[in-house]
Design an enzyme around this catalytic site. Structure first.
Site, PDB file in Angstrom:
ATOM      1  N   ALA A  82       0.692  -1.130  -0.142  1.00 37.95           N
ATOM      2  CA  ALA A  82      -0.007   0.050  -0.282  1.00 37.95           C
ATOM      3  C   ALA A  82       0.945   1.299  -0.096  1.00 37.95           C
ATOM      4  CB  ALA A  82      -0.870   0.178   1.442  1.00 37.95           C
ATOM      5  N   GLN A  83       0.257   2.424  -0.405  1.00 38.82           N
ATOM      6  CA  GLN A  83       0.998   3.712   0.016  1.00 38.82           C
ATOM      7  C   GLN A  83       0.520   3.619   1.296  1.00 38.82           C
ATOM      8  OE1 GLN A  83       1.992   6.339   1.557  1.00 38.82           O
ATOM      9  NE2 GLN A  83       0.298   7.483   1.181  1.00 38.82           N
ATOM     10  N   TYR A 101      -2.270   9.461  -5.864  1.00 39.12           N
ATOM     11  CA  TYR A 101      -1.430   8.223  -5.916  1.00 39.12           C
ATOM     12  C   TYR A 101      -1.881   7.246  -4.785  1.00 39.12           C
ATOM     13  CZ  TYR A 101       2.482   5.103  -5.434  1.00 39.12           C
ATOM     14  OH  TYR A 101       3.524   3.928  -5.624  1.00 39.12           O
ATOM     15  N   SER A 133      -7.173  -0.984   7.874  1.00 41.22           N
ATOM     16  CA  SER A 133      -6.290  -0.249   8.951  1.00 41.22           C
ATOM     17  C   SER A 133      -7.573   0.363   9.795  1.00 41.22           C
ATOM     18  CB  SER A 133      -5.608   0.911   8.153  1.00 41.22           C
ATOM     19  OG  SER A 133      -5.171   1.951   9.254  1.00 41.22           O
ATOM     20  N   GLU A 156      -7.334   3.150  10.563  1.00 42.00           N
ATOM     21  CA  GLU A 156      -7.724   4.514  10.066  1.00 42.00           C
ATOM     22  C   GLU A 156      -9.041   4.552   9.131  1.00 42.00           C
ATOM     23  OE1 GLU A 156      -5.419   7.584   9.997  1.00 42.00           O
ATOM     24  OE2 GLU A 156      -3.772   6.479  11.152  1.00 42.00           O
ATOM     25  N   TYR A 216      -5.641   8.647   3.455  1.00 35.37           N
ATOM     26  CA  TYR A 216      -5.262   7.231   3.445  1.00 35.37           C
ATOM     27  C   TYR A 216      -6.341   6.528   3.912  1.00 35.37           C
ATOM     28  CZ  TYR A 216      -2.812   3.268   5.764  1.00 35.37           C
ATOM     29  OH  TYR A 216      -2.718   2.066   6.361  1.00 35.37           O
ATOM     30  N   LYS A 249      -8.300   3.259   2.365  1.00 30.70           N
ATOM     31  CA  LYS A 249      -8.423   1.914   2.962  1.00 30.70           C
ATOM     32  C   LYS A 249      -9.759   1.497   3.037  1.00 30.70           C
ATOM     33  CE  LYS A 249      -4.233   0.135   4.030  1.00 30.70           C
ATOM     34  NZ  LYS A 249      -3.788  -1.051   3.416  1.00 30.70           N
ATOM     35  N   HIS A 256       0.830  -1.211  14.426  1.00 25.30           N
ATOM     36  CA  HIS A 256       1.573  -2.317  15.011  1.00 25.30           C
ATOM     37  C   HIS A 256       3.091  -1.928  14.601  1.00 25.30           C
ATOM     38  CE1 HIS A 256      -0.463  -3.279  11.530  1.00 25.30           C
ATOM     39  NE2 HIS A 256       0.733  -4.254  11.028  1.00 25.30           N
ATOM     40  N   ARG A 315      10.040  -1.472  11.402  1.00 27.05           N
ATOM     41  CA  ARG A 315       8.927  -0.214  10.938  1.00 27.05           C
ATOM     42  C   ARG A 315       9.766   0.842  10.350  1.00 27.05           C
ATOM     43  NH1 ARG A 315       3.902   1.349  10.158  1.00 27.05           N
ATOM     44  NH2 ARG A 315       2.833   2.236  12.007  1.00 27.05           N
TER      45      ARG A 315
HETATM   46  P1  NAP Z   1       5.226  -0.525   5.127  1.00 26.08           P
HETATM   47  O1  NAP Z   1       6.240  -1.130   5.869  1.00 26.08           O
HETATM   48  O2  NAP Z   1       5.060   0.900   5.030  1.00 26.08           O
HETATM   49  O3  NAP Z   1       5.450  -1.058   3.556  1.00 26.08           O
HETATM   50  C1  NAP Z   1       4.428  -0.965   2.355  1.00 26.08           C
HETATM   51  C2  NAP Z   1       4.814  -1.884   1.443  1.00 26.08           C
HETATM   52  O4  NAP Z   1       4.101  -1.489   0.287  1.00 26.08           O
HETATM   53  C3  NAP Z   1       6.224  -1.846   1.034  1.00 26.08           C
HETATM   54  O5  NAP Z   1       6.602  -3.235   0.636  1.00 26.08           O
HETATM   55  C4  NAP Z   1       6.328  -1.220  -0.235  1.00 26.08           C
HETATM   56  O6  NAP Z   1       7.109  -1.307  -1.184  1.00 26.08           O
HETATM   57  C5  NAP Z   1       5.018  -1.536  -1.021  1.00 26.08           C
HETATM   58  N1  NAP Z   1       4.242  -0.721  -1.953  1.00 26.08           N
HETATM   59  C6  NAP Z   1       4.152   0.550  -1.997  1.00 26.08           C
HETATM   60  N2  NAP Z   1       3.381   1.227  -3.073  1.00 26.08           N
HETATM   61  C7  NAP Z   1       3.242  -0.072  -3.827  1.00 26.08           C
HETATM   62  C8  NAP Z   1       2.978  -0.289  -5.099  1.00 26.08           C
HETATM   63  N3  NAP Z   1       2.588   0.743  -5.889  1.00 26.08           N
HETATM   64  N4  NAP Z   1       3.042  -1.422  -5.711  1.00 26.08           N
HETATM   65  C9  NAP Z   1       3.280  -2.484  -4.987  1.00 26.08           C
HETATM   66  N5  NAP Z   1       3.848  -2.366  -3.816  1.00 26.08           N
HETATM   67  C10 NAP Z   1       3.909  -1.155  -3.252  1.00 26.08           C
HETATM   68  O7  NAP Z   1       3.882  -1.290   5.628  1.00 26.08           O
HETATM   69  P2  NAP Z   1       3.544  -1.999   7.010  1.00 26.08           P
HETATM   70  O8  NAP Z   1       3.806  -0.761   8.081  1.00 26.08           O
HETATM   71  O9  NAP Z   1       4.154  -3.195   6.984  1.00 26.08           O
HETATM   72  O10 NAP Z   1       1.874  -2.411   6.617  1.00 26.08           O
HETATM   73  C11 NAP Z   1       1.635  -3.368   5.811  1.00 26.08           C
HETATM   74  C12 NAP Z   1       0.065  -3.061   5.390  1.00 26.08           C
HETATM   75  O11 NAP Z   1      -0.790  -2.861   6.398  1.00 26.08           O
HETATM   76  C13 NAP Z   1       0.055  -1.879   4.553  1.00 26.08           C
HETATM   77  O12 NAP Z   1      -0.999  -2.105   3.719  1.00 26.08           O
HETATM   78  C14 NAP Z   1      -0.580  -0.788   5.603  1.00 26.08           C
HETATM   79  O13 NAP Z   1      -1.153   0.283   4.966  1.00 26.08           O
HETATM   80  C15 NAP Z   1      -1.404  -1.693   6.408  1.00 26.08           C
HETATM   81  N6  NAP Z   1      -1.515  -1.307   8.055  1.00 26.08           N
HETATM   82  C16 NAP Z   1      -0.343  -1.286   8.603  1.00 26.08           C
HETATM   83  C17 NAP Z   1      -0.589  -0.724   9.921  1.00 26.08           C
HETATM   84  C18 NAP Z   1       0.733  -0.665  10.843  1.00 26.08           C
HETATM   85  O14 NAP Z   1       0.487  -0.112  11.928  1.00 26.08           O
HETATM   86  N7  NAP Z   1       1.744  -0.783  10.397  1.00 26.08           N
HETATM   87  C19 NAP Z   1      -1.828  -0.736  10.452  1.00 26.08           C
HETATM   88  C20 NAP Z   1      -3.035  -0.822   9.673  1.00 26.08           C
HETATM   89  C21 NAP Z   1      -2.653  -1.378   8.523  1.00 26.08           C
HETATM   90  P3  NAP Z   1       8.658  -0.465  -1.226  1.00 26.08           P
HETATM   91  O15 NAP Z   1       9.512  -1.294  -0.294  1.00 26.08           O
HETATM   92  O16 NAP Z   1       9.200  -0.599  -2.530  1.00 26.08           O
HETATM   93  O17 NAP Z   1       8.241   0.829  -0.669  1.00 26.08           O
END
Ligand code: NAP
Length: 340
Positions: free
Chosen positions: A83-84, A96, A126, A128, A151, A155, A181, A186
């Site tokens: 995701a973005q 985007y 999320s 959010e 965002y 979502k 999380h 992170r």
């Molecule tokens: P993250 O570390 O920020 O990583 C985002 C990932 O998405 C990266 O692998 C990134 O690739 C990839 N990505 C971004 N744009 C893309 C595109 N256009 N096409 C394909 N891949 C793309 O994410 P995270 O914190 O582990 O979170 C994982 C998921 O859970 C996300 O969807 C996030 O929105 C959701 N989420 C996270 C949380 C949290 O607290 N962490 C909570 C709720 C939901 P690059 O490495 O190339 O940038």
């Protein structure tokens, strides 16, 4: 007959994608992970996975690239993690964010529907999506969706498509409504990692700290970390535990959405105190709120009531904010100690 289960993780370079790959490999899955086409080959979260997973280039904005991976690998389980993912960046990148975070999942669902319809899908929703909800202390699966930033709105669209695909096509799609999380994996775009990295830089006397999202040093000349709203609150859990919930959702007989959280709430100040206490420093000497880093809208205070996940999946959190900040600070001290 196929023996080994095949899992596809979009965004395997992410915090969650990389922990999920660790988990699925341990469970004996063949793991396929998508990476984005990039001129950079630096992907710290998956260095340790080299040779253990199959990497494929795919972008959530490019339907054909997703189709090809699904057709080639015929996964049993698809985890749409990419995701973005940075809410703060979604105001400057609203189109985007919509393309990747709202429409991206639908591209994945469509690829599965056409080319691998029996695959089970996990969608990374999320908390959010509940951003602006007022007057509810403990969010559960019935809390109304009321996102208040680009965002969260992206979502929310994807999350509503989860139930749409379940109802319209009978597909096995689950939405994990995950509260924040964190972990040593992170990204530095997020406040907990800014705090843990800042603490490590200050403790070790790092002369050249990483830059923050507005291109300024994370720690300034006066040894202060610049953050946004220090009174903002979050329900923070440990990413390593949250990926187990993702897997459990896809093993359940019925596809459903689940809240995953710790049912606790702490402020950014609390997280700063925990991190600085961990190394014997006073957070108030080293943290300032910088108006340049404030979000145009904040999400309301809410805790993630994970009762349904506990009852139906047997999942519950084990690590809470204070211990988590300690884990992250220790990891950053370890990472940076050779640079001091
Ligand atoms: P993250 O570390 O920020 O990583 C985002 C990932 O998405 C990266 O692998 C990134 O690739 C990839 N990505 C971004 N744009 C893309 C595109 N256009 N096409 C394909 N891949 C793309 O994410 P995270 O914190 O582990 O979170 C994982 C998921 O859970 C996300 O969807 C996030 O929105 C959701 N989420 C996270 C949380 C949290 O607290 N962490 C909570 C709720 C939901 P690059 O490495 O190339 O940038």
């Amino acid at each position: 007959m196929k023996q080994t289960k095949v899992a596809l993780i979009t965004g395997i370079t992410s915090q969650d994608g990389s922990y999920l790959a660790d988990l699925l490999l341990k469970k004996g899955y063949k793991v396929i992970g998508t990476i984005r086409r990039s001129t950079s080959t630096v992907r710290p979260n998956i260095e340790h996975l080299k040779g253990k997973v199959i990497l494929e280039a795919a972008d959530l904005t490019d339907q054909e690239s997703i189709n090809q991976v699904i057709i080639k690998h015929q996964p049993d389980e698809v985890y749409n993690i990419a995701a973005q993912s940075v809410p703060a960046d979604s105001w400057t990148h609203p189109f985007y964010t919509g393309e990747v975070t709202a429409l991206g999942p639908v591209r994945v669902f469509e690829a599965v529907r056409h080319f691998c319809p029996k695959a089970r899908i996990y969608q990374a929703t999320s908390r959010e999506i509940l951003g602006g909800v007022k007057g509810i202390e403990h969010a559960n699966e019935s809390t109304p969706i009321f996102a208040n930033n680009p965002y969260g709105i992206a979502k929310a669209y994807a999350h509503m498509m989860v139930s749409c695909y379940r109802q319209s096509y009978g597909m096995f799609v689950c939405g994990g409504i995950l509260f924040n999380h964190e972990s040593p994996r992170r990204s530095l775009h997020f406040v907990t990692r800014k705090i843990s990295t800042g603490v490590a830089c200050i403790k070790l006397g790092i002369k050249n700290p990483p830059i923050n999202e507005i291109g300024e040093p994370l720690v300034d000349k006066n040894n202060k970390i610049h953050l946004g709203d220090l009174n903002a609150t979050r329900d923070w859990g440990y990413a390593k535990e949250y990926v187990e919930a993702m897997w459990l959702m896809l093993q359940h007989p019925t596809p459903k959405d689940y809240i995953i959280g710790t049912n606790t709430s702490y402020s950014i100040k609390d997280a700063c105190k925990a991190a600085f206490d961990h190394v014997g420093l006073n957070w108030e000497d080293h943290v300032i709120s910088d108006s340049k880093l404030l979000r145009p809208t904040e999400i309301t205070d809410m805790m993630g009531d994970y009762s349904l996940a506990k009852k139906e999946l047997g999942w519950e959190p084990k690590t809470f904010m204070k211990e988590l900040m300690g884990i992250m600070v220790d990891a950053d001290l370890d990472l940076l100690k050779n640079q001091s």
